[in-house]
Write a protein that holds these residues in place. Sequence first.
Motif, PDB file in Angstrom:
ATOM      1  N   LYS A  58      69.525 -79.905  77.814  1.00  0.00           N
ATOM      2  CA  LYS A  58      70.910 -79.776  78.278  1.00  0.00           C
ATOM      3  C   LYS A  58      71.010 -78.653  79.290  1.00  0.00           C
ATOM      4  O   LYS A  58      70.589 -77.522  79.017  1.00  0.00           O
ATOM      5  N   ALA A  59      71.546 -78.966  80.460  1.00  0.00           N
ATOM      6  CA  ALA A  59      71.743 -77.969  81.509  1.00  0.00           C
ATOM      7  C   ALA A  59      73.240 -77.766  81.720  1.00  0.00           C
ATOM      8  O   ALA A  59      73.961 -78.726  82.006  1.00  0.00           O
ATOM      9  N   LYS A  60      73.697 -76.535  81.553  1.00  0.00           N
ATOM     10  CA  LYS A  60      75.091 -76.189  81.820  1.00  0.00           C
ATOM     11  C   LYS A  60      75.107 -75.361  83.101  1.00  0.00           C
ATOM     12  O   LYS A  60      74.768 -74.182  83.091  1.00  0.00           O
ATOM     13  N   MET A  61      75.469 -75.984  84.197  1.00  0.00           N
ATOM     14  CA  MET A  61      75.368 -75.344  85.506  1.00  0.00           C
ATOM     15  C   MET A  61      76.744 -75.105  86.119  1.00  0.00           C
ATOM     16  O   MET A  61      77.637 -75.960  86.038  1.00  0.00           O
ATOM     17  N   VAL A  62      76.892 -73.945  86.745  1.00  0.00           N
ATOM     18  CA  VAL A  62      78.105 -73.649  87.500  1.00  0.00           C
ATOM     19  C   VAL A  62      77.962 -74.257  88.891  1.00  0.00           C
ATOM     20  O   VAL A  62      76.898 -74.169  89.517  1.00  0.00           O
ATOM     21  N   VAL A  63      79.025 -74.884  89.387  1.00  0.00           N
ATOM     22  CA  VAL A  63      79.012 -75.456  90.728  1.00  0.00           C
ATOM     23  C   VAL A  63      79.742 -74.498  91.674  1.00  0.00           C
ATOM     24  O   VAL A  63      80.868 -74.076  91.404  1.00  0.00           O
ATOM     25  N   GLY A  64      79.069 -74.138  92.756  1.00  0.00           N
ATOM     26  CA  GLY A  64      79.660 -73.243  93.744  1.00  0.00           C
ATOM     27  C   GLY A  64      79.456 -73.787  95.136  1.00  0.00           C
ATOM     28  O   GLY A  64      79.209 -74.980  95.333  1.00  0.00           O
ATOM     29  N   GLY A  65      79.534 -72.894  96.128  1.00  0.00           N
ATOM     30  CA  GLY A  65      79.350 -73.324  97.510  1.00  0.00           C
ATOM     31  C   GLY A  65      80.550 -74.090  98.031  1.00  0.00           C
ATOM     32  O   GLY A  65      81.695 -73.828  97.648  1.00  0.00           O
ATOM     33  N   THR A  66      80.284 -75.060  98.886  1.00  0.00           N
ATOM     34  CA  THR A  66      81.341 -75.852  99.505  1.00  0.00           C
ATOM     35  C   THR A  66      81.125 -77.325  99.193  1.00  0.00           C
ATOM     36  O   THR A  66      80.073 -77.723  98.699  1.00  0.00           O
ATOM     37  N   THR A 119      90.972 -71.747  93.452  1.00  0.00           N
ATOM     38  CA  THR A 119      91.238 -73.019  94.123  1.00  0.00           C
ATOM     39  C   THR A 119      90.001 -73.913  94.001  1.00  0.00           C
ATOM     40  O   THR A 119      88.911 -73.454  93.694  1.00  0.00           O
ATOM     41  N   GLY A 120      90.186 -75.183  94.280  1.00  0.00           N
ATOM     42  CA  GLY A 120      89.084 -76.126  94.148  1.00  0.00           C
ATOM     43  C   GLY A 120      89.144 -76.831  92.806  1.00  0.00           C
ATOM     44  O   GLY A 120      90.051 -76.593  91.990  1.00  0.00           O
ATOM     45  N   GLU A 121      88.192 -77.706  92.549  1.00  0.00           N
ATOM     46  CA  GLU A 121      88.270 -78.564  91.373  1.00  0.00           C
ATOM     47  C   GLU A 121      87.054 -78.507  90.448  1.00  0.00           C
ATOM     48  O   GLU A 121      87.185 -78.399  89.240  1.00  0.00           O
ATOM     49  N   LEU A 122      85.846 -78.611  91.014  1.00  0.00           N
ATOM     50  CA  LEU A 122      84.654 -78.789  90.182  1.00  0.00           C
ATOM     51  C   LEU A 122      84.120 -77.435  89.708  1.00  0.00           C
ATOM     52  O   LEU A 122      83.608 -76.642  90.495  1.00  0.00           O
ATOM     53  N   LYS A 123      84.231 -77.189  88.397  1.00  0.00           N
ATOM     54  CA  LYS A 123      83.829 -75.914  87.834  1.00  0.00           C
ATOM     55  C   LYS A 123      82.374 -75.928  87.344  1.00  0.00           C
ATOM     56  O   LYS A 123      81.585 -75.055  87.693  1.00  0.00           O
ATOM     57  N   LEU A 172      89.316 -78.889  82.367  1.00  0.00           N
ATOM     58  CA  LEU A 172      89.447 -77.475  82.000  1.00  0.00           C
ATOM     59  C   LEU A 172      90.438 -76.837  82.972  1.00  0.00           C
ATOM     60  O   LEU A 172      90.048 -76.190  83.944  1.00  0.00           O
ATOM     61  N   PRO A 173      91.742 -77.018  82.732  1.00  0.00           N
ATOM     62  CA  PRO A 173      92.737 -76.506  83.682  1.00  0.00           C
ATOM     63  C   PRO A 173      92.870 -74.994  83.690  1.00  0.00           C
ATOM     64  O   PRO A 173      93.263 -74.400  84.702  1.00  0.00           O
ATOM     65  N   GLU A 174      92.545 -74.348  82.568  1.00  0.00           N
ATOM     66  CA  GLU A 174      92.734 -72.904  82.483  1.00  0.00           C
ATOM     67  C   GLU A 174      91.644 -72.152  83.247  1.00  0.00           C
ATOM     68  O   GLU A 174      90.520 -72.607  83.354  1.00  0.00           O
ATOM     69  N   HIS A 175      92.015 -70.976  83.738  1.00  0.00           N
ATOM     70  CA  HIS A 175      91.049 -70.092  84.399  1.00  0.00           C
ATOM     71  C   HIS A 175      90.542 -69.121  83.332  1.00  0.00           C
ATOM     72  O   HIS A 175      91.132 -68.073  83.075  1.00  0.00           O
ATOM     73  N   LYS A 176      89.448 -69.499  82.664  1.00  0.00           N
ATOM     74  CA  LYS A 176      88.887 -68.632  81.638  1.00  0.00           C
ATOM     75  C   LYS A 176      87.397 -68.893  81.497  1.00  0.00           C
ATOM     76  O   LYS A 176      86.888 -69.918  81.969  1.00  0.00           O
ATOM     77  N   VAL A 178      85.029 -70.197  79.786  1.00  0.00           N
ATOM     78  CA  VAL A 178      84.482 -71.206  78.882  1.00  0.00           C
ATOM     79  C   VAL A 178      83.869 -72.302  79.742  1.00  0.00           C
ATOM     80  O   VAL A 178      84.176 -72.418  80.938  1.00  0.00           O
ATOM     81  N   VAL A 179      83.017 -73.108  79.149  1.00  0.00           N
ATOM     82  CA  VAL A 179      82.282 -74.101  79.922  1.00  0.00           C
ATOM     83  C   VAL A 179      83.040 -75.409  80.054  1.00  0.00           C
ATOM     84  O   VAL A 179      82.938 -76.092  81.068  1.00  0.00           O
ATOM     85  N   GLU A 180      83.817 -75.776  79.037  1.00  0.00           N
ATOM     86  CA  GLU A 180      84.478 -77.074  79.056  1.00  0.00           C
ATOM     87  C   GLU A 180      85.810 -77.015  78.343  1.00  0.00           C
ATOM     88  O   GLU A 180      86.101 -76.076  77.600  1.00  0.00           O
TER      89      GLU A 180
END
Length: 394
Positions: A58-66, A119-123, A172-176, A178-180
Amino acid sequence: MDCAYFDAGRCRSCSLMGQPYADQLAGKQAHAEALLAPFAVDSWLTPVASAEASYRNKAKMVVGGTVDAPTIGILDADGHGIDLQACGICSPGHRAAFPAIARFITLARIRPYDVATRTGELKHLIVTESPDGELMIRFVLRSTEPVARIRKHLPSLLAELPSARVVTVNLLPEHKAVVEGADEIVLTEQQTLPMRLNDVTMHLRPQSFFQTNSEIAAALYAVARDWIRDLAPDSAWDLYSGVGGFALHLATAADASGTGPAPVAGGPQVTGIETSVEAVASAELSRSDAALERVRFAAGDATAFALGAEASAVPDLVVVNPPRRGIGPELAAWLEASEVSNVLYSSCNAASLAKDLAAMPSLRPVRARVFDMFPQTTHFEVMVLLERRVPVVE
């Protein structure tokens, strides 16, 4: 194992990276033995070693960049994405899938979430690979805004990644930190990922917990089944049962030739208790598929279940596989005062295990074994079989 990301200082998640694996394993064994020394374990078995690399399922990865150049990995101190698509502890299936998923992010125009501006969508991106090489891919989004585009372009992702069986959106609408989130939208016809370990197939739903290292999880369950087989209990509870790994292995055993599952004298009556409704649904599906009529799973709190049980319902064996905090004083006190003959305790935190054992002096540790679930880190699993002491009559 060597890692270019670690050497360059881009990722320090694996704190033991570069240390010889034999030394890592010896250190974990020594740490476990030191913590449990006050309890005079009768027998320490040889630790179960893992593959040094490619072990994570299982890979839990943060998505960044553009959106046109997404990163899949972690964030630096300033919230900028660090790409770790070639991470050496991730499975080969993960590493093959990440570039295709990055291209899909661009195709479906799923804007990565920006922590600083909110801002943005994919966490996050959560990818699980089964022992058979099939994938569950979960996109953790701030809102449903990109869902229509993900649905529209999903056929292209499935065509490029034929191993992808389950694809979902998690909200995951909240800014906190947590992963999901709690809500999941399944986008594929198949809703569960079969995880086949030993002769048991578990069905993994999107929000269900599963051990991170499939090879070591299989060894953990196989050893547990061997230990339990020797006890031949008529009844058992699997508390913190998750998707049913211990319960399902307890209820089945290899036949005389070792080639397949067969009931052991009808098998013990097994009850699995787990707080996660998703995990219970997974376990029930696995139980139904295996036609195990003497096994049942229910959603609930492990401690509340035990404390609320009638004395006549107390089982011969209790299996506990708690989170890092351990089982806690209430459940430990109940086990100490109960007539349960044996406890099988699987722990991901030997310090909390030691604290719980101190609260159960009537239960003597007769066997213990370290399972290296997390190479390149200080973490490991340790399993202990406890036996109730026979009172000395004077």
